[in-house]
Motif scaffolding. Sequence first.
Motif, PDB file in Angstrom:
ATOM      1  N   LEU A  47       0.867  -1.194   0.000  1.00  0.00           N
ATOM      2  CA  LEU A  47       0.000   0.000   0.000  1.00  0.00           C
ATOM      3  C   LEU A  47       0.898   1.236   0.000  1.00  0.00           C
ATOM      4  CD1 LEU A  47      -2.441  -1.244   2.787  1.00  0.00           C
ATOM      5  CD2 LEU A  47      -2.894  -1.178   0.335  1.00  0.00           C
ATOM      6  N   TRP A  48       1.476   1.516  -1.112  1.00  0.00           N
ATOM      7  CA  TRP A  48       2.585   2.464  -1.141  1.00  0.00           C
ATOM      8  C   TRP A  48       2.559   3.256  -2.423  1.00  0.00           C
ATOM      9  CZ3 TRP A  48       5.178   3.762   2.885  1.00  0.00           C
ATOM     10  CH2 TRP A  48       6.427   4.357   2.787  1.00  0.00           C
ATOM     11  N   ILE A  49       2.817   4.520  -2.340  1.00  0.00           N
ATOM     12  CA  ILE A  49       2.811   5.307  -3.579  1.00  0.00           C
ATOM     13  C   ILE A  49       4.231   5.674  -4.021  1.00  0.00           C
ATOM     14  CG2 ILE A  49       0.499   6.290  -3.425  1.00  0.00           C
ATOM     15  CD1 ILE A  49       1.674   8.664  -2.012  1.00  0.00           C
ATOM     16  N   GLY A  50       5.206   5.074  -3.398  1.00  0.00           N
ATOM     17  CA  GLY A  50       6.575   5.267  -3.870  1.00  0.00           C
ATOM     18  C   GLY A  50       7.458   5.997  -2.867  1.00  0.00           C
ATOM     19  N   ASP A  51       8.703   5.496  -2.769  1.00  0.00           N
ATOM     20  CA  ASP A  51       9.677   6.101  -1.843  1.00  0.00           C
ATOM     21  C   ASP A  51       9.920   7.574  -2.167  1.00  0.00           C
ATOM     22  OD1 ASP A  51       9.918   3.770  -0.549  1.00  0.00           O
ATOM     23  OD2 ASP A  51      11.819   3.166  -1.480  1.00  0.00           O
ATOM     24  N   ALA A  52       9.890   7.888  -3.462  1.00  0.00           N
ATOM     25  CA  ALA A  52      10.247   9.247  -3.889  1.00  0.00           C
ATOM     26  C   ALA A  52       9.290  10.292  -3.345  1.00  0.00           C
ATOM     27  CB  ALA A  52      10.270   9.313  -5.422  1.00  0.00           C
ATOM     28  N   LEU A  53       8.103   9.884  -2.965  1.00  0.00           N
ATOM     29  CA  LEU A  53       7.123  10.851  -2.483  1.00  0.00           C
ATOM     30  C   LEU A  53       6.921  10.758  -0.970  1.00  0.00           C
ATOM     31  CD1 LEU A  53       5.386  12.955  -3.885  1.00  0.00           C
ATOM     32  CD2 LEU A  53       3.500  11.317  -3.867  1.00  0.00           C
ATOM     33  N   VAL A  54       6.870   9.499  -0.463  1.00  0.00           N
ATOM     34  CA  VAL A  54       6.483   9.319   0.941  1.00  0.00           C
ATOM     35  C   VAL A  54       7.578   9.806   1.907  1.00  0.00           C
ATOM     36  CG1 VAL A  54       5.849   7.652   2.708  1.00  0.00           C
ATOM     37  CG2 VAL A  54       4.939   7.428   0.406  1.00  0.00           C
ATOM     38  N   TRP A  55       8.818   9.389   1.679  1.00  0.00           N
ATOM     39  CA  TRP A  55       9.862   9.745   2.654  1.00  0.00           C
ATOM     40  C   TRP A  55      10.121  11.250   2.699  1.00  0.00           C
ATOM     41  CZ3 TRP A  55       9.515   6.252   5.838  1.00  0.00           C
ATOM     42  CH2 TRP A  55       9.559   4.918   5.531  1.00  0.00           C
ATOM     43  N   PRO A  56      10.223  11.943   1.545  1.00  0.00           N
ATOM     44  CA  PRO A  56      10.323  13.410   1.656  1.00  0.00           C
ATOM     45  C   PRO A  56       9.118  14.017   2.355  1.00  0.00           C
ATOM     46  CG  PRO A  56      10.930  12.718  -0.540  1.00  0.00           C
ATOM     47  CD  PRO A  56      10.401  11.500   0.159  1.00  0.00           C
TER      48      PRO A  56
END
Lengths: 404, 61
Positions: free
Chosen positions: A106-115
């Motif tokens: 259930l994830w929209i991508g590291d590039a968006l979530v961690w920042p």
Amino acid sequence: MAGMSAAARSPLRRDREGAVVGGVCAGLGRRLGIDPIVLRLVFIAATAAGGVGFVAYGLAWVLIPGEDGTRSGVLRVPGSRDTWSVATGMGLLTLAALLLFREWGLWIGDALVWPAVLAAGGGALIWRQSAGAAAPAPTPEQRSERDRRRAEGDTLGRAALGVALVVGAALLFLYFNDALRPARDILLPVVVVLVAGTLILAPWWIRLVRGLADERAERVRSQERAELAAHLHDSVLQTLALMQRQADNPREVAGLARRQERELRAWLNGGRPFGDRSTFAAALELAAAEAEDAHGVAVDVVAVGDRPLDDDAEALVAAAREAIVNASKFGGGEAVSVYAEAGEDGVEVFVRDRGPGFDPAAIPADRRGVRESIVGRMERHGGEATINSVPGGGTEVELRLRRA
Amino acid sequence: MMDRDKFDPASLVAGLAICALGVLLMLDQVDAIDLRFNYLWPALLATIGAILLAVGLAGRR
């Protein structure tokens, strides 16, 4: 055995004195009667075998109280405030949930979530800091200077951490989206040149700063020396010259010396300059000095507390001056002592001499000095004057003024 | 000194969280569940987070 049972009864506490890291092994060793080194080896071995020792040590550090029964030092590291525990706890729970969501897809991508997570954390810190700044500041009585500085430091630290997190989040976002590639070609040489320049110029800069500080300190010292020399020239040297000229007149010399002493003491104490009549105590000291100069009898003044020189206080000073003059004239040449105390309730002045004394009831009606200048003046301003004197036993004039 | 008779919710939550973690690890050991590394770290973080939250909330009262 006795030692063992005593050790067994004592509660488990981290031992800060024997601590290498957090005092966990030292405390456990003391509690169990085992050499802490053995326990440390066990923890290191457990850490090497899968990291369990590391986690167990961390948990023990968090959970075992310190020697004074307080909570773990780890929990208090962020600033001994429960707010930080709550914030960190919520942050860790959120992180755990995010890791689980990531694992479940259930994830929209590291590039968006961690920042976004970093930016949210930084933004929360900045907002909290600005909310704290908007709150009414406590009065100086509520906070000591040290507390205030610490709070300011904490606020600054929070704001800096928040800014760093937000900037880091922005950079991370740009990095994940490959937007930093063109900037990297420009930024890298600039950073390298800046670092090299700093390394080269730092020693000169440090020397320059130190040199400026030394120069400023020397200038301050030199100004102080000049001020001291000027003061000594204007006061002490002049008085010494006068005393040399009056060497055949011991009374005059003693008066000069006492006047100089008063002035020098006032200057050394860093208080008001001698001759200033802005407060009750200053006016009383000046009146005593004038009486001393006029009559050549030493007057010792001790003043405790002070108050502004209003009309009532002015009258009290005038009455005290009259009493001092009388004591100087009729006190047989002995030193006159004056004690004044200004407090919450009012002001009291005692003027005492060791002269022959007199019978207050026997003062002729036409002698107005005591009746009018002392007793009458005090009564007109809501105060009172008492004269205690017996023939041969000295005289004490007691002046009281109640605070309105 | 801490009062032994006083109820400390932080200690209760900490104990329960560690018990839950221990049960998870034990179930993994007896192959009742398959606890992979990717699940272990969130569990550890959640344990520490729950303890810190309980300590902070208890201290605010």
